[in-house]
Design a protein around this motif. Structure first.
Motif, PDB file in Angstrom:
ATOM      1  N   VAL A 154       0.847  -1.202   0.000  1.00  8.50           N
ATOM      2  CA  VAL A 154       0.000   0.000   0.000  1.00  8.50           C
ATOM      3  C   VAL A 154       0.879   1.248   0.000  1.00  8.50           C
ATOM      4  N   THR A 155       1.976   1.226   0.738  1.00  6.29           N
ATOM      5  CA  THR A 155       2.920   2.349   0.718  1.00  6.29           C
ATOM      6  C   THR A 155       3.505   2.516  -0.690  1.00  6.29           C
ATOM      7  N   ALA A 156       3.857   1.405  -1.331  1.00  6.69           N
ATOM      8  CA  ALA A 156       4.367   1.465  -2.708  1.00  6.69           C
ATOM      9  C   ALA A 156       3.332   2.089  -3.631  1.00  6.69           C
ATOM     10  N   LYS A 157       2.068   1.740  -3.426  1.00  2.36           N
ATOM     11  CA  LYS A 157       0.987   2.291  -4.261  1.00  2.36           C
ATOM     12  C   LYS A 157       0.833   3.789  -4.047  1.00  2.36           C
ATOM     13  N   VAL A 158       0.910   4.219  -2.800  1.00  4.59           N
ATOM     14  CA  VAL A 158       0.776   5.649  -2.493  1.00  4.59           C
ATOM     15  C   VAL A 158       1.927   6.435  -3.126  1.00  4.59           C
ATOM     16  N   VAL A 159       3.154   5.950  -3.005  1.00  2.00           N
ATOM     17  CA  VAL A 159       4.309   6.638  -3.594  1.00  2.00           C
ATOM     18  C   VAL A 159       4.173   6.698  -5.120  1.00  2.00           C
ATOM     19  N   ALA A 160       3.803   5.583  -5.735  1.00  2.00           N
ATOM     20  CA  ALA A 160       3.644   5.553  -7.195  1.00  2.00           C
ATOM     21  C   ALA A 160       2.567   6.530  -7.647  1.00  2.00           C
ATOM     22  N   THR A 161       1.460   6.565  -6.936  1.00  4.38           N
ATOM     23  CA  THR A 161       0.365   7.460  -7.307  1.00  4.38           C
ATOM     24  C   THR A 161       0.768   8.914  -7.104  1.00  4.38           C
ATOM     25  N   LEU A 162       1.544   9.202  -6.089  1.00  6.85           N
ATOM     26  CA  LEU A 162       1.998  10.575  -5.854  1.00  6.85           C
ATOM     27  C   LEU A 162       2.892  11.060  -6.998  1.00  6.85           C
ATOM     28  N   VAL A 163       3.810  10.234  -7.451  1.00  5.01           N
ATOM     29  CA  VAL A 163       4.673  10.614  -8.579  1.00  5.01           C
ATOM     30  C   VAL A 163       3.824  10.849  -9.834  1.00  5.01           C
ATOM     31  N   ALA A 164       2.905   9.934 -10.105  1.00  5.34           N
ATOM     32  CA  ALA A 164       2.039  10.083 -11.281  1.00  5.34           C
ATOM     33  C   ALA A 164       1.169  11.335 -11.166  1.00  5.34           C
ATOM     34  N   THR A 165       0.781  11.698  -9.952  1.00  6.43           N
ATOM     35  CA  THR A 165      -0.040  12.888  -9.728  1.00  6.43           C
ATOM     36  C   THR A 165       0.709  14.165 -10.079  1.00  6.43           C
ATOM     37  N   ILE A 166       1.978  14.221  -9.755  1.00  9.35           N
ATOM     38  CA  ILE A 166       2.775  15.403 -10.090  1.00  9.35           C
ATOM     39  C   ILE A 166       2.864  15.563 -11.608  1.00  9.35           C
ATOM     40  N   VAL A 167       3.115  14.471 -12.314  1.00  9.01           N
ATOM     41  CA  VAL A 167       3.140  14.509 -13.779  1.00  9.01           C
ATOM     42  C   VAL A 167       1.765  14.915 -14.297  1.00  9.01           C
ATOM     43  N   SER A 168       0.718  14.372 -13.698  1.00 13.81           N
ATOM     44  CA  SER A 168      -0.652  14.667 -14.098  1.00 13.81           C
ATOM     45  C   SER A 168      -0.981  16.149 -13.970  1.00 13.81           C
ATOM     46  N   TYR A 169      -0.527  16.791 -12.903  1.00  6.17           N
ATOM     47  CA  TYR A 169      -0.813  18.213 -12.720  1.00  6.17           C
ATOM     48  C   TYR A 169      -0.263  19.029 -13.886  1.00  6.17           C
ATOM     49  N   VAL A 170       0.984  18.784 -14.203  1.00  6.46           N
ATOM     50  CA  VAL A 170       1.623  19.553 -15.272  1.00  6.46           C
ATOM     51  C   VAL A 170       0.906  19.306 -16.605  1.00  6.46           C
ATOM     52  N   LEU A 171       0.659  18.053 -16.937  1.00  3.96           N
ATOM     53  CA  LEU A 171       0.027  17.746 -18.224  1.00  3.96           C
ATOM     54  C   LEU A 171      -1.424  18.217 -18.292  1.00  3.96           C
ATOM     55  N   ASN A 172      -2.170  18.033 -17.221  1.00  2.00           N
ATOM     56  CA  ASN A 172      -3.567  18.475 -17.237  1.00  2.00           C
ATOM     57  C   ASN A 172      -3.675  19.992 -17.292  1.00  2.00           C
ATOM     58  N   ARG A 173      -2.857  20.678 -16.523  1.00  6.04           N
ATOM     59  CA  ARG A 173      -2.940  22.138 -16.510  1.00  6.04           C
ATOM     60  C   ARG A 173      -2.520  22.735 -17.840  1.00  6.04           C
ATOM     61  N   GLU A 174      -1.456  22.220 -18.399  1.00  8.22           N
ATOM     62  CA  GLU A 174      -0.904  22.817 -19.611  1.00  8.22           C
ATOM     63  C   GLU A 174      -1.473  22.252 -20.904  1.00  8.22           C
ATOM     64  N   TRP A 175      -2.233  21.152 -20.820  1.00  4.42           N
ATOM     65  CA  TRP A 175      -2.750  20.570 -22.058  1.00  4.42           C
ATOM     66  C   TRP A 175      -4.239  20.247 -21.965  1.00  4.42           C
ATOM     67  N   SER A 176      -4.624  19.337 -21.091  1.00  2.00           N
ATOM     68  CA  SER A 176      -6.030  18.904 -21.036  1.00  2.00           C
ATOM     69  C   SER A 176      -6.980  20.060 -20.737  1.00  2.00           C
ATOM     70  N   PHE A 177      -6.652  20.858 -19.729  1.00  7.19           N
ATOM     71  CA  PHE A 177      -7.527  21.939 -19.281  1.00  7.19           C
ATOM     72  C   PHE A 177      -6.862  23.296 -19.475  1.00  7.19           C
ATOM     73  N   ARG A 178      -6.090  23.445 -20.550  1.00  7.24           N
ATOM     74  CA  ARG A 178      -5.307  24.661 -20.735  1.00  7.24           C
ATOM     75  C   ARG A 178      -6.150  25.926 -20.911  1.00  7.24           C
ATOM     76  N   THR A 179      -7.387  25.792 -21.326  1.00 10.42           N
ATOM     77  CA  THR A 179      -8.223  26.986 -21.468  1.00 10.42           C
ATOM     78  C   THR A 179      -9.100  27.211 -20.244  1.00 10.42           C
ATOM     79  N   ARG A 180      -9.039  26.305 -19.291  1.00  7.74           N
ATOM     80  CA  ARG A 180      -9.847  26.451 -18.075  1.00  7.74           C
ATOM     81  C   ARG A 180      -8.999  27.091 -16.988  1.00  7.74           C
ATOM     82  N   GLY A 181      -9.646  27.566 -15.993  1.00 10.71           N
ATOM     83  CA  GLY A 181      -8.925  28.163 -14.873  1.00 10.71           C
ATOM     84  C   GLY A 181      -9.905  28.810 -13.933  1.00 10.71           C
ATOM     85  N   GLY A 182      -9.666  30.077 -13.679  1.00 14.84           N
ATOM     86  CA  GLY A 182     -10.547  30.811 -12.801  1.00 14.84           C
ATOM     87  C   GLY A 182      -9.983  30.998 -11.399  1.00 14.84           C
ATOM     88  N   ARG A 183      -8.803  30.480 -11.171  1.00 14.80           N
ATOM     89  CA  ARG A 183      -8.186  30.596  -9.849  1.00 14.80           C
ATOM     90  C   ARG A 183      -6.716  31.021  -9.998  1.00 14.80           C
TER      91      ARG A 183
END
Length: 182
Positions: A56-85
């Motif tokens: 479970v610790t391995a899963k949490v660490v793996a998901t945390l790393v993937a989440t950091i990558v996800s933030y960058v890709l989602n903000r700059e590509w998937s939802f690049r025209t969205r915001g409001g904050r």
């Protein structure tokens, strides 16, 4: 034109219209696929080499790393025209939604291992691996994905068209002058 947009524009109708209408969801799915691979590789690497007694610790660490990558890709590509904050508020909400997502993603693995005892010596090593993959990588990922999609659109990137679309130049002769080429 991005790779996804290029593929979408080559689709026959009515698929093209559906894909264009749901382009954010398609981009979210592509980012999710990339992060799924990152998560899976790290999870199984940690689980089999470093954190053999703490899946479970391995899963949490793996998901945390993937989440950091996800933030960058989602903000700059998937939802690049969205915001409001403001960016720091947006990032805090993103990581809060993903913190809940990590819990949702890890919960099925915890149930599989510690409530159902789908681990050695109660079951064979093969059954343990299948149960870990199914609970962590399939069930957990699907539950967390649905929650994240809702959370990103509702709280993290709430306002459609809050940021201007970035013009991506095409490389035909009409655009050469706008790029400074002659």
């Amino acid at each position: 034109m991005s790779v996804v947009e290029n593929v979408v524009h080559r689709l026959p109708e009515p698929l093209r219209s559906v894909a264009l209408k749901h382009r954010e969801l398609l981009k979210f799915a592509v980012v999710g696929g990339i992060c799924f691979v990152i998560d899976t590789v790290i999870f199984f690497g940690l689980k089999t080499v470093v954190l053999t007694e703490k899946p479970v610790t391995a899963k949490v660490v793996a998901t945390l790393v993937a989440t950091i990558v996800s933030y960058v890709l989602n903000r700059e590509w998937s939802f690049r025209t969205r915001g409001g904050r403001e960016r720091h508020h947006e990032a805090a909400l993103f990581f809060l939604v993903n913190g809940i997502g990590i819990g949702l993603n890890s919960l099925p693995l915890g149930v599989s291992r510690y409530l159902l005892h789908l681990q050695e010596p109660h079951v064979s090593r093969l059954v343990e691996e299948i149960a870990d993959f199914t609970s962590a990588q399939i069930v957990g990922t699907l539950v967390a994905m649905v929650f994240r999609w809702y959370g990103y659109k509702k709280w993290v990137f709430p306002d459609a068209d809050a940021r201007p679309r970035k013009r991506v130049p095409s490389y035909d002769s009409a655009d050469d002058e706008s790029l400074g080429h002659s």
